[in-house]
Scaffold this motif. Structure first.
Motif, PDB file in Angstrom:
ATOM      1  N   LEU A 122      31.791  39.464  17.585  1.00  0.00           N
ATOM      2  CA  LEU A 122      32.864  38.771  16.856  1.00  0.00           C
ATOM      3  C   LEU A 122      34.118  38.780  17.725  1.00  0.00           C
ATOM      4  O   LEU A 122      34.670  39.836  18.049  1.00  0.00           O
ATOM      5  CB  LEU A 122      33.124  39.473  15.524  1.00  0.00           C
ATOM      6  N   ALA A 123      34.555  37.602  18.112  1.00  0.00           N
ATOM      7  CA  ALA A 123      35.711  37.481  18.993  1.00  0.00           C
ATOM      8  C   ALA A 123      36.478  36.211  18.662  1.00  0.00           C
ATOM      9  O   ALA A 123      35.884  35.149  18.451  1.00  0.00           O
ATOM     10  CB  ALA A 123      35.277  37.462  20.463  1.00  0.00           C
ATOM     11  N   VAL A 124      37.787  36.340  18.614  1.00  0.00           N
ATOM     12  CA  VAL A 124      38.677  35.195  18.407  1.00  0.00           C
ATOM     13  C   VAL A 124      39.693  35.206  19.535  1.00  0.00           C
ATOM     14  O   VAL A 124      40.276  36.248  19.849  1.00  0.00           O
ATOM     15  CB  VAL A 124      39.388  35.264  17.038  1.00  0.00           C
ATOM     16  N   HIS A 125      39.888  34.072  20.157  1.00  0.00           N
ATOM     17  CA  HIS A 125      40.804  33.990  21.292  1.00  0.00           C
ATOM     18  C   HIS A 125      42.185  34.519  20.902  1.00  0.00           C
ATOM     19  O   HIS A 125      42.661  34.259  19.779  1.00  0.00           O
ATOM     20  CB  HIS A 125      40.925  32.541  21.774  1.00  0.00           C
ATOM     21  N   PRO A 126      42.826  35.284  21.785  1.00  0.00           N
ATOM     22  CA  PRO A 126      44.147  35.843  21.454  1.00  0.00           C
ATOM     23  C   PRO A 126      45.151  34.813  20.965  1.00  0.00           C
ATOM     24  O   PRO A 126      46.010  35.128  20.126  1.00  0.00           O
ATOM     25  CB  PRO A 126      44.598  36.464  22.794  1.00  0.00           C
ATOM     26  N   ASP A 127      45.053  33.577  21.426  1.00  0.00           N
ATOM     27  CA  ASP A 127      45.986  32.540  20.977  1.00  0.00           C
ATOM     28  C   ASP A 127      45.751  32.116  19.534  1.00  0.00           C
ATOM     29  O   ASP A 127      46.612  31.458  18.930  1.00  0.00           O
ATOM     30  CB  ASP A 127      45.873  31.304  21.875  1.00  0.00           C
ATOM     31  N   GLN A 128      44.588  32.487  18.964  1.00  0.00           N
ATOM     32  CA  GLN A 128      44.230  32.049  17.615  1.00  0.00           C
ATOM     33  C   GLN A 128      44.155  33.200  16.613  1.00  0.00           C
ATOM     34  O   GLN A 128      43.677  33.005  15.497  1.00  0.00           O
ATOM     35  CB  GLN A 128      42.879  31.316  17.648  1.00  0.00           C
ATOM     36  N   ARG A 129      44.609  34.394  17.006  1.00  0.00           N
ATOM     37  CA  ARG A 129      44.576  35.514  16.076  1.00  0.00           C
ATOM     38  C   ARG A 129      45.478  35.229  14.882  1.00  0.00           C
ATOM     39  O   ARG A 129      46.568  34.667  15.017  1.00  0.00           O
ATOM     40  CB  ARG A 129      45.007  36.792  16.785  1.00  0.00           C
ATOM     41  N   GLY A 130      45.010  35.633  13.709  1.00  0.00           N
ATOM     42  CA  GLY A 130      45.742  35.366  12.487  1.00  0.00           C
ATOM     43  C   GLY A 130      45.418  34.022  11.870  1.00  0.00           C
ATOM     44  O   GLY A 130      45.951  33.677  10.814  1.00  0.00           O
ATOM     45  N   SER A 131      44.504  33.288  12.496  1.00  0.00           N
ATOM     46  CA  SER A 131      44.155  31.959  11.984  1.00  0.00           C
ATOM     47  C   SER A 131      43.074  31.995  10.926  1.00  0.00           C
ATOM     48  O   SER A 131      42.790  30.972  10.296  1.00  0.00           O
ATOM     49  CB  SER A 131      43.698  31.073  13.148  1.00  0.00           C
ATOM     50  N   PRO A 174      39.921  44.644  12.499  1.00  0.00           N
ATOM     51  CA  PRO A 174      38.482  44.373  12.418  1.00  0.00           C
ATOM     52  C   PRO A 174      37.842  44.901  11.135  1.00  0.00           C
ATOM     53  O   PRO A 174      36.918  44.282  10.600  1.00  0.00           O
ATOM     54  CB  PRO A 174      37.940  45.099  13.656  1.00  0.00           C
ATOM     55  N   GLN A 175      38.315  46.050  10.646  1.00  0.00           N
ATOM     56  CA  GLN A 175      37.777  46.603   9.403  1.00  0.00           C
ATOM     57  C   GLN A 175      38.076  45.670   8.225  1.00  0.00           C
ATOM     58  O   GLN A 175      37.225  45.449   7.358  1.00  0.00           O
ATOM     59  CB  GLN A 175      38.370  47.986   9.141  1.00  0.00           C
ATOM     60  N   ARG A 176      39.271  45.132   8.211  1.00  0.00           N
ATOM     61  CA  ARG A 176      39.660  44.252   7.097  1.00  0.00           C
ATOM     62  C   ARG A 176      38.920  42.925   7.142  1.00  0.00           C
ATOM     63  O   ARG A 176      38.618  42.341   6.103  1.00  0.00           O
ATOM     64  CB  ARG A 176      41.178  44.037   7.132  1.00  0.00           C
ATOM     65  N   VAL A 177      38.616  42.447   8.355  1.00  0.00           N
ATOM     66  CA  VAL A 177      37.873  41.193   8.469  1.00  0.00           C
ATOM     67  C   VAL A 177      36.512  41.328   7.799  1.00  0.00           C
ATOM     68  O   VAL A 177      36.123  40.496   6.969  1.00  0.00           O
ATOM     69  CB  VAL A 177      37.705  40.781   9.947  1.00  0.00           C
ATOM     70  N   VAL A 178      35.754  42.371   8.156  1.00  0.00           N
ATOM     71  CA  VAL A 178      34.420  42.512   7.571  1.00  0.00           C
ATOM     72  C   VAL A 178      34.509  42.883   6.091  1.00  0.00           C
ATOM     73  O   VAL A 178      33.676  42.440   5.284  1.00  0.00           O
ATOM     74  CB  VAL A 178      33.576  43.535   8.349  1.00  0.00           C
ATOM     75  N   ALA A 179      35.524  43.685   5.709  1.00  0.00           N
ATOM     76  CA  ALA A 179      35.659  44.065   4.300  1.00  0.00           C
ATOM     77  C   ALA A 179      35.941  42.850   3.423  1.00  0.00           C
ATOM     78  O   ALA A 179      35.425  42.747   2.298  1.00  0.00           O
ATOM     79  CB  ALA A 179      36.762  45.105   4.141  1.00  0.00           C
ATOM     80  N   TRP A 198      23.773  32.369  16.390  1.00  0.00           N
ATOM     81  CA  TRP A 198      25.025  32.507  17.139  1.00  0.00           C
ATOM     82  C   TRP A 198      25.897  31.292  16.817  1.00  0.00           C
ATOM     83  O   TRP A 198      25.509  30.153  17.085  1.00  0.00           O
ATOM     84  CB  TRP A 198      24.735  32.563  18.635  1.00  0.00           C
ATOM     85  N   LEU A 199      27.056  31.546  16.245  1.00  0.00           N
ATOM     86  CA  LEU A 199      27.972  30.478  15.870  1.00  0.00           C
ATOM     87  C   LEU A 199      29.241  30.536  16.718  1.00  0.00           C
ATOM     88  O   LEU A 199      29.686  31.618  17.116  1.00  0.00           O
ATOM     89  CB  LEU A 199      28.362  30.588  14.389  1.00  0.00           C
ATOM     90  N   VAL A 200      29.807  29.380  16.981  1.00  0.00           N
ATOM     91  CA  VAL A 200      31.084  29.285  17.679  1.00  0.00           C
ATOM     92  C   VAL A 200      32.040  28.436  16.845  1.00  0.00           C
ATOM     93  O   VAL A 200      31.621  27.588  16.055  1.00  0.00           O
ATOM     94  CB  VAL A 200      30.931  28.675  19.090  1.00  0.00           C
ATOM     95  N   GLY A 213      36.466  30.828  19.005  1.00  0.00           N
ATOM     96  CA  GLY A 213      35.890  32.015  18.385  1.00  0.00           C
ATOM     97  C   GLY A 213      34.384  32.026  18.507  1.00  0.00           C
ATOM     98  O   GLY A 213      33.748  30.988  18.773  1.00  0.00           O
ATOM     99  N   SER A 214      33.803  33.218  18.328  1.00  0.00           N
ATOM    100  CA  SER A 214      32.349  33.381  18.482  1.00  0.00           C
ATOM    101  C   SER A 214      31.893  34.588  17.664  1.00  0.00           C
ATOM    102  O   SER A 214      32.624  35.574  17.529  1.00  0.00           O
ATOM    103  CB  SER A 214      31.997  33.587  19.955  1.00  0.00           C
ATOM    104  N   ALA A 215      30.689  34.515  17.135  1.00  0.00           N
ATOM    105  CA  ALA A 215      30.061  35.652  16.460  1.00  0.00           C
ATOM    106  C   ALA A 215      28.585  35.345  16.290  1.00  0.00           C
ATOM    107  O   ALA A 215      28.175  34.177  16.261  1.00  0.00           O
ATOM    108  CB  ALA A 215      30.703  35.929  15.095  1.00  0.00           C
TER     109      ALA A 215
END
Length: 378
Positions: free
Chosen positions: A81-90, A124-129, A50-52, A63-65
């Motif tokens: 897999l979660a990224v805080h809304p304030d950090q989306r696109g980072s 989410p699909q593009r992140v894993v791809a 588990w990484l943060v 973020g966390s996953a």
């Protein structure tokens, strides 16, 4: 944003719960983001990484996953897999995913890692791809969040694993479109696999009542008594928590039911999975009454009779996981067969182009199963 990626600790649990609430609201369906005791256990589990991600300037959790495995298995599940809304696109989601894969697949600890990805957006699909995961199929109505959502199955394999798949001689003809789609997605071949007519469905008392035992600790103990060796069952990362049996106790069906997400996975049956195949209709009805809007089973691609039995009861092959299970030096392919008792609405589904052929394949298979064929009179 500059972030530091490190392993989670039990001291992070409170901040992690706040993170998952900020990302998913009150409807996140797994204990990983909601149950403090289970989160602490997973963080300390030697089979879970588990990484943060922390803001390098403030130390705030951004973020966390995790990749979750289990003893004796070389398959992992990317989850949480979660990224805080304030950090989306980072780019944090990609950094976390790649770090997890580098420390598991890259280190030779696992043969493959899979992820079930939301389809409310293509993000989410593009992140894993972008991190080497490739689509394996679609799981319609798989989970109940704010509404019933479909998920996509993605997986990433260690080098050379896909080249060691055990050949399969024949499959029910209804699986042919899915196999062709997987060939195009992964560049593997099923040219030697013949599509043939389904086997006759086994006879069974489809309308007979089944009792359901909801005592997780008892079911878990009995399951391990019945199946001390995992060679007689295989459903990675799913421990059964309910048991279904007829009045005479002639067989037992073990399943994992998630009431929050309203989905269910059929794990296995005793004394033999084939013995319960004729009861699939009754099993599905019992689970529906217990709150499952979606039921799935993981079936080996070489088990023609089992695939035919599930197909005869309205289960549709929505995904194929090549080289899922290691057997000595080879790997077996598995099919995800699913059935939903609720209306499927794909209007809100967003799929990236690589996933679109799987959605088309499922829609075609659903139509062949549930829509009557029309005869044209001349």
């Amino acid at each position: 944003m500059t972030a530091t990626i490190e392993q989670a600790t039990p001291a992070d649990v409170a901040d992690l719960r706040q993170l998952y609430y900020a990302v998913y609201g009150p409807h996140y369906p797994t204990a990983l983001g909601t149950d403090p005791a289970e989160m602490s256990r997973l963080i300390q589990d030697p089979h879970t990484l588990w990484l943060v991600a922390r803001c390098a300037r403030t130390g705030a959790l951004a973020g966390s996953a995790a990749v979750h495995g289990e003893p004796g298995s070389r398959i992992g599940r990317l989850e949480g897999l979660a990224v805080h809304p304030d950090q989306r696109g980072s780019g944090l989601a990609g950094q976390l995913t790649e770090a997890l894969c580098a420390r598991t697949l890259g280190a030779g600890k696992l043969d493959s890692v899979y992820a079930t990805v939301r389809t409310v957006s293509a993000g989410p699909q593009r992140v894993v791809a972008r991190n080497g995961f490739r689509p394996m199929g679609i799981l319609p109505n798989a989970v109940d969040l704010d509404s019933r959502e479909s998920l996509a199955l993605y997986a990433r394999h260690s080098p050379g694993v896909l080249d060691r798949r055990v050949p399969v001689a024949e499959v029910p003809a209804s699986l042919a479109p899915l196999l062709r789609t997987v060939e195009g997605s992964l560049g593997i071949s099923y040219a030697e696999t013949r599509p043939t007519v389904p086997r006759p469905a086994p006879a069974g008392a489809a309308q007979a009542p089944l009792e359901i035992v909801e005592a997780p600790a008892f079911v878990r103990r009995r399951f391990h008594e019945r199946f001390p060796e995992p060679g007689r069952w295989f459903y990675p990362l799913h421990t059964p928590n309910i048991l279904l049996t007829p009045d005479d106790g002639g067989f037992e069906v073990y399943a994992y039911l998630n009431r929050t997400g309203r989905y269910c996975a059929l794990v296995t049956a005793h004394p033999d999975p084939a013995f319960a195949a004729g009861w699939l209709e009754s099993v599905t009805r019992t689970l529906t009454r217990a709150g499952a809007g979606y039921v799935e089973a993981l079936v080996p691609l070489e088990h023609h009779t089992a695939l035919s039995a599930f197909g005869a009861q309205g289960f549709i092959a929505g995904a194929l996981y090549p080289a899922m299970r290691r057997d000595d030096d080879g790997f077996h392919d598995y099919v995800v067969m699913s059935r939903t008792t609720e209306h499927i609405d794909f209007h809100g589904v967003v799929v990236d182009p690589p996933l679109q052929p799987f959605l088309d394949s499922y829609v075609s298979a659903w139509a062949s199963t549930y829509l009557p064929s029309r005869e044209v009179a001349s």
